[in-house]
Enzyme design. Structure first.
Site, short mmCIF file in Angstrom:
data_model
loop_
_atom_site.label_atom_id
_atom_site.label_comp_id
_atom_site.label_asym_id
_atom_site.label_seq_id
_atom_site.Cartn_x
_atom_site.Cartn_y
_atom_site.Cartn_z
N GLU A 178 0.89 -1.17 0.00
CA GLU A 178 0.00 0.00 0.00
C GLU A 178 0.92 1.20 0.00
O GLU A 178 1.70 1.39 0.93
CB GLU A 178 -0.85 0.01 1.28
CG GLU A 178 -1.82 -1.14 1.39
CD GLU A 178 -2.96 -1.04 0.40
OE1 GLU A 178 -3.34 0.09 0.03
OE2 GLU A 178 -3.46 -2.10 -0.01
N CYS A 227 -2.46 8.92 4.18
CA CYS A 227 -2.36 8.40 2.82
C CYS A 227 -3.57 8.82 1.99
O CYS A 227 -3.55 8.70 0.77
CB CYS A 227 -2.24 6.89 2.85
SG CYS A 227 -3.48 6.12 3.88
P1 NAP Z 1 8.75 4.49 3.81
O1 NAP Z 1 9.87 5.44 3.94
O2 NAP Z 1 8.59 3.81 2.51
O3 NAP Z 1 8.94 3.42 4.98
C1 NAP Z 1 8.05 2.33 5.17
C2 NAP Z 1 8.86 1.12 5.66
O4 NAP Z 1 9.60 0.57 4.57
C3 NAP Z 1 9.88 1.43 6.73
O5 NAP Z 1 9.95 0.34 7.59
C4 NAP Z 1 11.17 1.58 5.95
O6 NAP Z 1 12.30 1.26 6.74
C5 NAP Z 1 10.99 0.55 4.87
N1 NAP Z 1 11.69 0.88 3.62
C6 NAP Z 1 11.59 2.03 2.92
N2 NAP Z 1 12.33 1.94 1.80
C7 NAP Z 1 12.87 0.71 1.80
C8 NAP Z 1 13.75 0.02 0.90
N3 NAP Z 1 14.21 0.59 -0.21
N4 NAP Z 1 14.13 -1.23 1.21
C9 NAP Z 1 13.68 -1.81 2.35
N5 NAP Z 1 12.87 -1.21 3.24
C10 NAP Z 1 12.47 0.04 2.96
O7 NAP Z 1 7.35 5.20 4.11
P2 NAP Z 1 6.93 6.07 5.41
O8 NAP Z 1 7.60 7.39 5.34
O9 NAP Z 1 7.09 5.26 6.62
O10 NAP Z 1 5.38 6.28 5.23
C11 NAP Z 1 4.81 7.36 4.53
C12 NAP Z 1 4.27 6.89 3.20
O11 NAP Z 1 3.37 5.82 3.43
C13 NAP Z 1 3.46 7.93 2.47
O12 NAP Z 1 3.79 7.87 1.10
C14 NAP Z 1 2.02 7.51 2.70
O13 NAP Z 1 1.11 7.92 1.71
C15 NAP Z 1 2.17 6.03 2.71
N6 NAP Z 1 1.09 5.38 3.41
C16 NAP Z 1 0.23 4.63 2.68
C17 NAP Z 1 -0.84 4.03 3.31
C18 NAP Z 1 -1.79 3.21 2.52
O14 NAP Z 1 -2.59 2.52 3.12
N7 NAP Z 1 -1.75 3.24 1.19
C19 NAP Z 1 -1.03 4.17 4.69
C20 NAP Z 1 -0.11 4.93 5.40
C21 NAP Z 1 0.94 5.53 4.74
P3 NAP Z 1 13.06 2.33 7.69
O15 NAP Z 1 12.07 3.29 8.19
O16 NAP Z 1 13.65 1.55 8.79
O17 NAP Z 1 14.06 2.96 6.80
#
Ligand code: NAP
Length: 521
Positions: free
Chosen positions: A254, A291
């Site tokens: 997601e 989101c």
């Molecule tokens: P994120 O930076 O992508 O992080 C999410 C998780 O993925 C974290 O545990 C992060 O690890 C890990 N991660 C990120 N990039 C990675 C990679 N290249 N390889 C391995 N692991 C990786 O996202 P966020 O800042 O936490 O969340 C905000 C985003 O989530 C926004 O874009 C929002 O729209 C979206 N969101 C979507 C929904 C939905 O239901 N569609 C709900 C809530 C949020 P680390 O943090 O340890 O680096």
């Protein structure tokens, strides 16, 4: 997690003060392997539905009992307000209970019995029985903006445990303390319910191991599926890694969403200011860090549209400067905001493209404006900008809105604001929006996701890597299962769910069928 001499230590951070909270130890490669092996062994013991349901209900009760403690840590780590986090906790425990009830009712396995016919000519018809079975260990990645509902005890964990899949949670580096606390309570519930050892594991990540831990989990041969909530770059990276494994596995990611809103003239005929207030409240909800926040608002030029845009500018100007979730959210937000601000034709209506220079990690709520002609010529305005920002797109004619809807990238939601007088236009727009979003809202706002059977929280890419499912609501359990057909398998060797369906004489187990059949006996 087993401590080793090689564990990387990282600091938690309070975004409201900009100060460190405490030190945490990231999982090592050995911890990842051990968790995956234990999960595999636990999976083979197949705990019964009653045991899994007991575990989920016990976990919910423990989270409720420790609510104040959890909220204190979550507030400190995310800067999110208490009422918002309290509602999120209640949604989290509600989801755990929902899945407990679902698996006790039993029809989620979709048992189907097609009786054989040995006398059929020219060939006998085999006896066929089908049901869903769990995939195996599931890796769960939560998001920074939902430290509870899309995190350690969130919908992915609840639905995977319910399905009978062991869960390995990769801790989020932005809320390590909340993760540790919630994980401790889930682990206790797993023990008290007598689930097999290793059915749940929490692997903290941060510092130089923030990305590595997750990558190692997804690459591990014992892991059979991934549930991810987070950014588009994070989700697509994990989809690629999972697809390149010798045995590729599904990733239900997601991701980011721009959640467009289409305003038809009748909707702002009476009270353009009220519509504006609703849109700005939704765009700045939780500091714009939802989101489902509306990132694009399309409106047809008219005096009422001018009134709406002016009222939106005023409301953005009066909105409080929110604390952002952390330095990474802030840096990504301002990078994207400046990219939008540099796009030809885009003008800053109110707010700021500059990063505030104080200790608190924050941003000024910001609104931008652009004509539809410039929007159309730009390449990058349909992507998410995660933070307190929205772009108003001024359209000339209805065909502009239709064309924009058709060209939208996949989104979690699409919203239509319309009155009865707009019906012919609404009838043209809605099918276009249906093609681009998982949830269509009429005369409402996209923020606020109800946990219910009819909910769809998903959408075409990049909102989700798999638009054929949902992360919220009972259907989410289907992500962790696959159908298996049992041909001519004697009753004594069949799984209990199929044996029971046979005993009750039900050939298609749909909602409530088992309960009705049991009651009839
Ligand atoms: P994120 O930076 O992508 O992080 C999410 C998780 O993925 C974290 O545990 C992060 O690890 C890990 N991660 C990120 N990039 C990675 C990679 N290249 N390889 C391995 N692991 C990786 O996202 P966020 O800042 O936490 O969340 C905000 C985003 O989530 C926004 O874009 C929002 O729209 C979206 N969101 C979507 C929904 C939905 O239901 N569609 C709900 C809530 C949020 P680390 O943090 O340890 O680096």
């Amino acid at each position: 997690m087993q401590e080793t001499a090689f564990n990387v230590v990282f600091q938690g951070l309070n975004p409201t003060t900009g100060m460190p909270t405490r030190a945490y130890s990231a999982a090592s490669s050995e911890d990842v392997s051990e968790a995956a092996e234990r999960a595999c062994r636990a999976f083979r013991r197949h705990p019964e539905a009653t045991v899994r349901a007991d575990c989920l209900s016990t976990a919910a009760a423990k989270l409720d009992a420790h609510a104040d403690e959890i909220l204190t840590v979550a507030m400190e780590e995310t800067g999110l307000a208490e009422p918002r986090l309290r509602a999120e906790l209640s949604r989290t425990t509600g989801t755990l209970r929902l899945f407990a009830a679902l698996i006790l009712e039993g029809s989620w396995v979709e048992a189907v019995i097609d009786h054989g016919d040995p006398s059929r000519k020219p060939l006998p018809r085999p006896d066929l029985r089908r049901m869903l079975v769990p995939l195996g260990p599931v890796a769960v990645f939560g998001a920074s903006n939902f430290p509870l509902a899309y995190a350690v005890a969130g919908g992915d964990t609840a639905s995977a445990l319910a399905a009978g899949c062991p869960v390995i949670v990769k801790g989020h580096s932005a809320h390590p303390g909340t993760g540790e606390l919630v994980a401790g309570l889930i682990a206790k519930a797993v023990r008290e319910a007598k689930m097999p050892e290793g059915f749940f594991a929490f692997l903290p990540a941060g510092g130089s191991r923030d990305v590595e831990v997750g990558v190692e989990i997804v690459k591990h041969a014992r892991v059979r599926a991934v549930g991810f909530t987070g950014s588009v770059p994070g989700g697509t990276a994990l989809v690629r890694i999972a697809g390149e494994r010798p045995e590729p596995i599904p990733v239900f990611a997601e991701m980011g969403s721009v959640n467009p809103v289409f305003v038809l003239p009748g909707a702002i005929e009476k009270d353009a200011a009220e519509v504006a207030a609703g849109l700005v409240a939704s765009a700045t909800n939780s500091g714009g860090q939802m989101c489902t926040c509306p990132g694009l608002i399309f409106v047809m030029n008219s005096p009422q549209a001018e009134r709406m845009i002016t009222a939106m500018r005023e409301a953005f100007g009066q909105a409080a400067r929110p604390t952002l979730l952390g330095p990474r959210t802030r840096d990504n937000y301002f990078r994207r905001l400046r990219e939008i601000g540099r796009t030809p034709g885009v003008c800053l209506a109110i707010g700021s493209l500059d990063t505030p220079q104080d200790a608190r990690i924050s941003a000024i709520p910001t609104m931008l404006e652009v004509s539809y002609q410039d929007f159309k010529s730009a390449e990058n305005l349909s992507d998410e900008c995660f933070g307190p920002e929205t772009i108003v797109v001024r359209c000339g004619i209805l065909d502009d809105l239709i064309e924009a809807a058709r060209a939208m990238r996949g989104s979690l939601t699409a919203t239509l604001l319309a009155s009865d007088s707009d019906s012919p236009a609404a009838r043209r727009l809605l099918p276009e929006l249906q093609d681009r979003a998982g949830r269509l809202i009429v005369n409402g706002v996209p923020t606020g996701v109800e946990v219910a059977a009819a909910m769809v929280h998903s959408g075409p890419f990049p909102a989700c890597s798999r638009a054929d499912t949902t992360a919220v609501g009972p259907l989410a359990i289907r992500r962790w299962c696959r159908p298996v057909c049992f041909q001519n398998v004697p009753d004594s060797l069949l799984p209990e769910e199929l044996r029971e369906a046979n005993r009750l004489g039900i050939s298609r187990v749909v909602d409530g069928a088992r309960i009705e059949a049991r009651a009839a006996r």
